[in-house]
Design a protein around this motif. Structure first.
Motif, PDB file in Angstrom:
ATOM      1  N   MET A  60     -59.464  54.070 -59.066  1.00 34.01           N
ATOM      2  CA  MET A  60     -58.679  53.962 -60.298  1.00 34.01           C
ATOM      3  C   MET A  60     -58.729  55.267 -61.080  1.00 34.01           C
ATOM      4  O   MET A  60     -57.713  55.720 -61.609  1.00 34.01           O
ATOM      5  CB  MET A  60     -59.207  52.824 -61.184  1.00 34.01           C
ATOM      6  CG  MET A  60     -58.801  51.446 -60.762  1.00 34.01           C
ATOM      7  SD  MET A  60     -57.021  51.181 -60.574  1.00 34.01           S
ATOM      8  CE  MET A  60     -56.379  51.723 -62.127  1.00 34.01           C
ATOM      9  N   MET A  61     -59.912  55.867 -61.132  1.00 33.51           N
ATOM     10  CA  MET A  61     -60.070  57.119 -61.870  1.00 33.51           C
ATOM     11  C   MET A  61     -59.182  58.202 -61.283  1.00 33.51           C
ATOM     12  O   MET A  61     -58.578  58.980 -62.027  1.00 33.51           O
ATOM     13  CB  MET A  61     -61.544  57.547 -61.868  1.00 33.51           C
ATOM     14  CG  MET A  61     -61.846  58.642 -62.844  1.00 33.51           C
ATOM     15  SD  MET A  61     -61.570  58.045 -64.529  1.00 33.51           S
ATOM     16  CE  MET A  61     -60.949  59.524 -65.286  1.00 33.51           C
ATOM     17  N   ARG A  62     -59.085  58.250 -59.955  1.00 33.46           N
ATOM     18  CA  ARG A  62     -58.204  59.241 -59.319  1.00 33.46           C
ATOM     19  C   ARG A  62     -56.746  59.015 -59.720  1.00 33.46           C
ATOM     20  O   ARG A  62     -56.003  59.971 -59.979  1.00 33.46           O
ATOM     21  CB  ARG A  62     -58.353  59.199 -57.800  1.00 33.46           C
ATOM     22  CG  ARG A  62     -59.688  59.767 -57.332  1.00 33.46           C
ATOM     23  CD  ARG A  62     -59.822  59.774 -55.843  1.00 33.46           C
ATOM     24  NE  ARG A  62     -58.931  60.783 -55.263  1.00 33.46           N
ATOM     25  CZ  ARG A  62     -58.656  60.846 -53.966  1.00 33.46           C
ATOM     26  NH1 ARG A  62     -59.178  59.985 -53.118  1.00 33.46           N
ATOM     27  NH2 ARG A  62     -57.851  61.779 -53.513  1.00 33.46           N
ATOM     28  N   ALA A  63     -56.332  57.754 -59.791  1.00 30.86           N
ATOM     29  CA  ALA A  63     -54.960  57.441 -60.214  1.00 30.86           C
ATOM     30  C   ALA A  63     -54.741  57.879 -61.662  1.00 30.86           C
ATOM     31  O   ALA A  63     -53.731  58.515 -61.991  1.00 30.86           O
ATOM     32  CB  ALA A  63     -54.683  55.947 -60.063  1.00 30.86           C
ATOM     33  N   TYR A  64     -55.704  57.566 -62.538  1.00 26.86           N
ATOM     34  CA  TYR A  64     -55.596  57.948 -63.949  1.00 26.86           C
ATOM     35  C   TYR A  64     -55.626  59.464 -64.112  1.00 26.86           C
ATOM     36  O   TYR A  64     -54.893  60.018 -64.936  1.00 26.86           O
ATOM     37  CB  TYR A  64     -56.703  57.288 -64.763  1.00 26.86           C
ATOM     38  CG  TYR A  64     -56.431  55.856 -65.169  1.00 26.86           C
ATOM     39  CD1 TYR A  64     -55.606  55.016 -64.425  1.00 26.86           C
ATOM     40  CD2 TYR A  64     -57.004  55.326 -66.313  1.00 26.86           C
ATOM     41  CE1 TYR A  64     -55.372  53.704 -64.813  1.00 26.86           C
ATOM     42  CE2 TYR A  64     -56.775  54.011 -66.708  1.00 26.86           C
ATOM     43  CZ  TYR A  64     -55.953  53.212 -65.954  1.00 26.86           C
ATOM     44  OH  TYR A  64     -55.713  51.918 -66.344  1.00 26.86           O
ATOM     45  N   GLU A  65     -56.453  60.151 -63.328  1.00 23.36           N
ATOM     46  CA  GLU A  65     -56.503  61.621 -63.398  1.00 23.36           C
ATOM     47  C   GLU A  65     -55.173  62.232 -62.986  1.00 23.36           C
ATOM     48  O   GLU A  65     -54.706  63.188 -63.603  1.00 23.36           O
ATOM     49  CB  GLU A  65     -57.622  62.154 -62.513  1.00 23.36           C
ATOM     50  CG  GLU A  65     -59.008  61.933 -63.092  1.00 23.36           C
ATOM     51  CD  GLU A  65     -60.132  62.275 -62.132  1.00 23.36           C
ATOM     52  OE1 GLU A  65     -59.868  62.489 -60.918  1.00 23.36           O
ATOM     53  OE2 GLU A  65     -61.291  62.316 -62.588  1.00 23.36           O
ATOM     54  N   LYS A  66     -54.547  61.682 -61.950  1.00 27.60           N
ATOM     55  CA  LYS A  66     -53.237  62.179 -61.512  1.00 27.60           C
ATOM     56  C   LYS A  66     -52.212  61.992 -62.618  1.00 27.60           C
ATOM     57  O   LYS A  66     -51.462  62.918 -62.946  1.00 27.60           O
ATOM     58  CB  LYS A  66     -52.789  61.436 -60.245  1.00 27.60           C
ATOM     59  CG  LYS A  66     -51.408  61.856 -59.743  1.00 27.60           C
ATOM     60  CD  LYS A  66     -50.956  60.967 -58.606  1.00 27.60           C
ATOM     61  CE  LYS A  66     -49.634  61.403 -57.999  1.00 27.60           C
ATOM     62  NZ  LYS A  66     -48.545  61.617 -58.924  1.00 27.60           N
ATOM     63  N   ILE A  81     -48.406  61.728 -68.062  1.00 30.03           N
ATOM     64  CA  ILE A  81     -47.797  60.400 -68.134  1.00 30.03           C
ATOM     65  C   ILE A  81     -48.664  59.504 -69.021  1.00 30.03           C
ATOM     66  O   ILE A  81     -48.150  58.680 -69.774  1.00 30.03           O
ATOM     67  CB  ILE A  81     -47.659  59.774 -66.730  1.00 30.03           C
ATOM     68  CG1 ILE A  81     -46.851  60.678 -65.789  1.00 30.03           C
ATOM     69  CG2 ILE A  81     -47.085  58.375 -66.794  1.00 30.03           C
ATOM     70  CD1 ILE A  81     -45.443  60.967 -66.211  1.00 30.03           C
ATOM     71  N   ILE A  82     -49.976  59.670 -68.903  1.00 27.14           N
ATOM     72  CA  ILE A  82     -50.918  58.955 -69.759  1.00 27.14           C
ATOM     73  C   ILE A  82     -51.869  59.980 -70.365  1.00 27.14           C
ATOM     74  O   ILE A  82     -51.927  61.125 -69.910  1.00 27.14           O
ATOM     75  CB  ILE A  82     -51.713  57.863 -68.998  1.00 27.14           C
ATOM     76  CG1 ILE A  82     -52.608  58.473 -67.922  1.00 27.14           C
ATOM     77  CG2 ILE A  82     -50.776  56.804 -68.423  1.00 27.14           C
ATOM     78  CD1 ILE A  82     -53.546  57.481 -67.240  1.00 27.14           C
ATOM     79  N   TYR A  83     -52.595  59.565 -71.386  1.00 25.25           N
ATOM     80  CA  TYR A  83     -53.594  60.442 -71.994  1.00 25.25           C
ATOM     81  C   TYR A  83     -54.767  59.597 -72.457  1.00 25.25           C
ATOM     82  O   TYR A  83     -54.647  58.385 -72.640  1.00 25.25           O
ATOM     83  CB  TYR A  83     -53.005  61.262 -73.144  1.00 25.25           C
ATOM     84  CG  TYR A  83     -52.546  60.440 -74.324  1.00 25.25           C
ATOM     85  CD1 TYR A  83     -53.383  60.232 -75.418  1.00 25.25           C
ATOM     86  CD2 TYR A  83     -51.275  59.875 -74.358  1.00 25.25           C
ATOM     87  CE1 TYR A  83     -52.965  59.481 -76.508  1.00 25.25           C
ATOM     88  CE2 TYR A  83     -50.854  59.122 -75.431  1.00 25.25           C
ATOM     89  CZ  TYR A  83     -51.702  58.928 -76.504  1.00 25.25           C
ATOM     90  OH  TYR A  83     -51.291  58.178 -77.575  1.00 25.25           O
ATOM     91  N   ASN A  84     -55.893  60.244 -72.616  1.00 23.03           N
ATOM     92  CA  ASN A  84     -57.128  59.566 -72.997  1.00 23.03           C
ATOM     93  C   ASN A  84     -57.464  59.870 -74.446  1.00 23.03           C
ATOM     94  O   ASN A  84     -57.517  61.030 -74.845  1.00 23.03           O
ATOM     95  CB  ASN A  84     -58.265  60.028 -72.083  1.00 23.03           C
ATOM     96  CG  ASN A  84     -59.549  59.264 -72.292  1.00 23.03           C
ATOM     97  OD1 ASN A  84     -59.580  58.243 -72.963  1.00 23.03           O
ATOM     98  ND2 ASN A  84     -60.615  59.767 -71.711  1.00 23.03           N
ATOM     99  N   LYS A  85     -57.676  58.804 -75.232  1.00 22.18           N
ATOM    100  CA  LYS A  85     -58.216  58.957 -76.579  1.00 22.18           C
ATOM    101  C   LYS A  85     -59.704  58.672 -76.452  1.00 22.18           C
ATOM    102  O   LYS A  85     -60.093  57.528 -76.193  1.00 22.18           O
ATOM    103  CB  LYS A  85     -57.575  57.963 -77.559  1.00 22.18           C
ATOM    104  CG  LYS A  85     -56.190  58.319 -77.997  1.00 22.18           C
ATOM    105  CD  LYS A  85     -55.741  57.348 -79.087  1.00 22.18           C
ATOM    106  CE  LYS A  85     -54.340  57.652 -79.539  1.00 22.18           C
ATOM    107  NZ  LYS A  85     -53.885  56.693 -80.568  1.00 22.18           N
ATOM    108  N   ARG A  86     -60.484  59.701 -76.575  1.00 17.64           N
ATOM    109  CA  ARG A  86     -61.922  59.597 -76.353  1.00 17.64           C
ATOM    110  C   ARG A  86     -62.523  58.421 -77.127  1.00 17.64           C
ATOM    111  O   ARG A  86     -62.320  58.288 -78.322  1.00 17.64           O
ATOM    112  CB  ARG A  86     -62.597  60.899 -76.766  1.00 17.64           C
ATOM    113  CG  ARG A  86     -64.002  61.058 -76.254  1.00 17.64           C
ATOM    114  CD  ARG A  86     -64.454  62.504 -76.481  1.00 17.64           C
ATOM    115  NE  ARG A  86     -65.566  62.878 -75.677  1.00 17.64           N
ATOM    116  CZ  ARG A  86     -65.521  63.224 -74.395  1.00 17.64           C
ATOM    117  NH1 ARG A  86     -64.375  63.216 -73.764  1.00 17.64           N
ATOM    118  NH2 ARG A  86     -66.597  63.585 -73.750  1.00 17.64           N
ATOM    119  N   GLY A  87     -63.217  57.569 -76.397  1.00 16.65           N
ATOM    120  CA  GLY A  87     -63.872  56.418 -77.012  1.00 16.65           C
ATOM    121  C   GLY A  87     -62.967  55.225 -77.259  1.00 16.65           C
ATOM    122  O   GLY A  87     -63.435  54.161 -77.645  1.00 16.65           O
TER     123      GLY A  87
END
Length: 112
Positions: free
Chosen positions: A49-55, A61-67
């Protein structure tokens, strides 16, 4: 989700998320499940899943809001459309045209 052997699972997952964005099931700025939540839902390893999210993050396409978690980018739909159109024109259209030529078909078949 059923996976196919001809393509890595993380790419199939990324494609599935893109399809959900294009269909409107996921909208810009909407939170998506965490790596662990989505992995458990699909029955895949969190590393996959992490590899998919990293791609998808690399493609913006997506972004991470820390926490907080991962979110769909506001312009994700437009980015996916542009990418898929370019891929279609680069890969699929030439293959279709080659096949048409081999079969002795021309564009007039579309006017029927």
């Amino acid at each position: 989700m059923e996976f196919h052997a001809e393509k890595p699972i993380f790419l199939q997952i990324a494609d599935s998320i893109c399809d959900r964005i294009l269909s409107g099931q996921l909208k810009g700025e909407e939170r998506i499940p965490s790596v662990r939540e989505y992995g458990a839902e699909l029955g895949v390893n969190p590393n996959t899943m992490m590899r998919a999210y990293e791609k998808l993050t690399a493609e913006e396409i997506i972004y991470n809001k820390r926490g907080i978690g991962y979110f769909v980018s506001a312009d994700a739909r437009e980015k996916i459309l542009a990418s898929q159109k370019a891929e279609f024109l680069k890969v699929e259209v030439p293959a279709i045209l080659r096949k048409m030529e081999l079969l002795g078909l021309d564009a007039s078949i579309f006017n029927k």
